[in-house]
Write a protein that holds these residues in place. Structure first.
Motif, short mmCIF file in Angstrom:
data_model
loop_
_atom_site.label_atom_id
_atom_site.label_comp_id
_atom_site.label_asym_id
_atom_site.label_seq_id
_atom_site.Cartn_x
_atom_site.Cartn_y
_atom_site.Cartn_z
N THR A 12 1.74 9.57 -12.62
CA THR A 12 1.26 8.29 -13.63
C THR A 12 1.10 7.87 -14.62
OG1 THR A 12 0.35 6.53 -11.83
CG2 THR A 12 3.04 6.94 -11.79
N GLU A 13 0.59 7.00 -16.05
CA GLU A 13 -0.08 6.48 -16.47
C GLU A 13 0.36 5.55 -17.60
OE1 GLU A 13 -3.39 6.41 -18.87
OE2 GLU A 13 -3.06 7.87 -17.18
N GLY A 14 -0.80 4.30 -16.79
CA GLY A 14 -0.31 2.93 -17.53
C GLY A 14 -0.37 3.00 -19.11
N TYR A 15 -0.17 4.09 -19.86
CA TYR A 15 -0.68 3.07 -21.91
C TYR A 15 0.05 2.21 -22.30
CZ TYR A 15 0.50 8.37 -21.84
OH TYR A 15 0.19 9.77 -21.79
N LYS A 43 -8.38 2.56 -14.15
CA LYS A 43 -9.55 1.60 -14.57
C LYS A 43 -9.63 0.17 -14.08
CE LYS A 43 -9.47 3.84 -19.10
NZ LYS A 43 -8.97 3.52 -20.81
N ARG A 44 -8.86 0.33 -12.98
CA ARG A 44 -8.42 -0.58 -12.23
C ARG A 44 -9.07 -0.98 -11.13
NH1 ARG A 44 -2.18 -3.13 -12.82
NH2 ARG A 44 -1.49 -2.60 -14.65
N THR A 45 -9.09 -2.53 -10.75
CA THR A 45 -10.17 -2.74 -9.07
C THR A 45 -9.35 -1.67 -8.77
OG1 THR A 45 -9.14 -4.94 -9.11
CG2 THR A 45 -11.01 -4.64 -11.15
N GLN A 47 -8.58 -3.79 -5.94
CA GLN A 47 -7.07 -5.05 -5.71
C GLN A 47 -5.41 -5.09 -6.20
OE1 GLN A 47 -7.00 -6.91 -2.94
NE2 GLN A 47 -4.89 -7.84 -3.47
N ALA A 48 -6.14 -5.05 -7.27
CA ALA A 48 -5.34 -4.31 -8.43
C ALA A 48 -4.74 -3.08 -7.99
CB ALA A 48 -5.94 -4.30 -9.62
N VAL A 49 -4.74 -1.71 -8.13
CA VAL A 49 -4.62 -0.39 -7.27
C VAL A 49 -3.80 -0.87 -6.27
CG1 VAL A 49 -5.08 1.81 -6.66
CG2 VAL A 49 -6.69 1.11 -8.39
N TYR A 50 -4.29 -1.35 -5.17
CA TYR A 50 -3.91 -1.43 -3.64
C TYR A 50 -2.79 -2.33 -4.10
CZ TYR A 50 -1.96 -3.76 0.17
OH TYR A 50 -1.51 -4.43 1.28
N GLU A 51 -2.22 -3.14 -5.07
CA GLU A 51 -1.24 -4.42 -5.19
C GLU A 51 -0.17 -2.69 -5.92
OE1 GLU A 51 0.01 -7.25 -3.87
OE2 GLU A 51 -2.26 -7.43 -3.11
N ARG A 52 -0.26 -2.37 -6.42
CA ARG A 52 0.41 -1.16 -7.65
C ARG A 52 0.68 -0.21 -6.67
NH1 ARG A 52 -0.40 0.71 -14.26
NH2 ARG A 52 0.94 -1.37 -14.12
N ALA A 53 0.03 -0.07 -6.00
CA ALA A 53 0.51 1.07 -4.59
C ALA A 53 0.99 0.91 -4.25
CB ALA A 53 -0.68 2.13 -4.33
N LYS A 54 1.45 -0.48 -3.85
CA LYS A 54 1.47 -0.23 -2.05
C LYS A 54 3.34 -1.29 -2.39
CE LYS A 54 1.05 -5.12 -0.96
NZ LYS A 54 0.85 -6.15 -0.70
N ASP A 71 -6.89 10.29 -5.64
CA ASP A 71 -8.60 10.30 -5.29
C ASP A 71 -8.95 9.32 -4.47
OD1 ASP A 71 -9.35 12.01 -7.75
OD2 ASP A 71 -9.98 9.89 -8.71
N ARG A 72 -8.13 7.79 -4.26
CA ARG A 72 -8.76 7.02 -3.04
C ARG A 72 -7.85 7.03 -1.76
NH1 ARG A 72 -10.10 2.60 -6.06
NH2 ARG A 72 -10.79 1.59 -3.78
N VAL A 73 -8.56 7.53 -1.43
CA VAL A 73 -8.46 7.72 0.38
C VAL A 73 -7.57 6.77 0.71
CG1 VAL A 73 -9.12 8.36 2.91
CG2 VAL A 73 -9.47 9.72 0.43
N ASP A 74 -8.86 5.35 0.69
CA ASP A 74 -8.85 3.99 1.39
C ASP A 74 -7.20 3.19 0.87
OD1 ASP A 74 -8.98 3.82 -1.07
OD2 ASP A 74 -10.21 2.81 -1.29
N ILE A 75 -7.05 3.64 0.28
CA ILE A 75 -5.46 2.89 -0.73
C ILE A 75 -4.47 4.56 -0.04
CG2 ILE A 75 -3.70 2.73 -2.76
CD1 ILE A 75 -5.90 1.05 -3.10
N CYS A 76 -5.03 5.37 -0.01
CA CYS A 76 -3.76 6.16 0.78
C CYS A 76 -3.47 5.38 1.67
CB CYS A 76 -3.80 7.24 0.66
SG CYS A 76 -3.01 8.68 1.86
N LEU A 77 -4.19 5.42 2.97
CA LEU A 77 -4.29 4.46 4.22
C LEU A 77 -3.41 3.71 4.04
CD1 LEU A 77 -7.22 6.48 5.92
CD2 LEU A 77 -4.95 7.32 5.96
N ALA A 78 -3.79 3.10 3.47
CA ALA A 78 -3.98 1.11 3.68
C ALA A 78 -2.46 1.32 3.09
CB ALA A 78 -4.72 0.23 2.06
N VAL A 79 -1.61 2.28 2.80
CA VAL A 79 0.07 1.67 2.05
C VAL A 79 0.33 2.95 2.64
CG1 VAL A 79 -0.99 1.04 -0.26
CG2 VAL A 79 0.00 3.03 -0.77
#
Length: 212
Positions: A12-15, A43-45, A47-54, A71-79
């Motif tokens: 994905t890319e936000g554009y 570029k997102r915070t 929190q914003a990445v987490y919400e979008r990933a969820k 990149d984000r192991v924490d986000i991967c695990l969180a969702v």
């Protein structure tokens, strides 16, 4: 271990799309036949990445398509995503494997045979190699097709080509024995996402025929 189909891997890319447009493009692509989705947010915070990933996890689950987090192991695990993809400047592959466990996919960017072999030994499930063609999505040197071929021949895990890949340059990969291609703008910026995904799938069926 999650069994993934790497043939048509949407990154994905936000554009600058609004949220509704962003998710509608991805859903249309899922419905039309992409086989894997990676959320890439530079570029997102957190929190914003987490919400979008969820939210994206709900969508990809609906179509039974694995979700990979860039990149984000924490986000991967969180969702509870299917896996994570890491680049050269991230945590060591062996550490990522320990953090996510054996049930999640670990993808690794590899531009050289040495990096590919290192990643495979450390527990990578698949490799992303590129940019094969010039791309505006990510500023990175072009990786020669010969290097891609050498990587494919050197490892036992799947290799996905990435970078500037479009419907009209897919023939480049005939006989390469790659597992699939990762596509960004060709889908995310398509005038008709469904038709583009279907066209890519049809072309890939010919390019990858007998190589899976």
């Amino acid at each position: 271990m999650i069994m993934a189909d790497y043939r048509l891997y949407l990154v994905t890319e936000g554009y600058d799309y609004d949220e509704q447009t962003f998710f509608s493009i991805i859903e249309e692509a899922c419905r039309a036949g992409v086989t894997l989705v990676q959320l890439r947010e530079k570029k997102r915070t957190t929190q914003a990445v987490y919400e979008r990933a969820k939210k994206l996890k709900v969508l990809t689950d609906r179509y039974q398509i694995p979700l990979i987090i860039d990149d984000r192991v924490d986000i991967c695990l969180a969702v509870d995503a299917a896996g994570v993809h890491i680049g050269d400047d991230e945590l060591p592959v062996s550490v990522v494997r320990k953090l996510v466990g054996s049930d999640k996919l670990v993808g690794v960017s590899a531009k050289t045979v040495a990096r590919a072999l290192e990643a495979e030994r450390a527990g990578a499930d698949y490799l992303g190699t590129g940019a094969i063609f010039p791309t505006q999505t990510k500023q990175t040197p072009v990786t020669p097709v010969a290097t891609l071929q050498a990587i494919v021949e050197s490892v036992a895990i799947p290799v996905v080509a990435i970078g500037g890949i479009k419907e009209d340059n897919l023939d480049t990969f005939k006989g390469s024995h790659i597992a699939g291609v990762a596509v960004v703008s060709e889908i995310m910026k398509a005038e008709n996402v469904s038709l583009k995904v279907q066209a890519l799938r049809q072309k890939l069926a010919n390019v990858l025929e007998g190589e899976q």
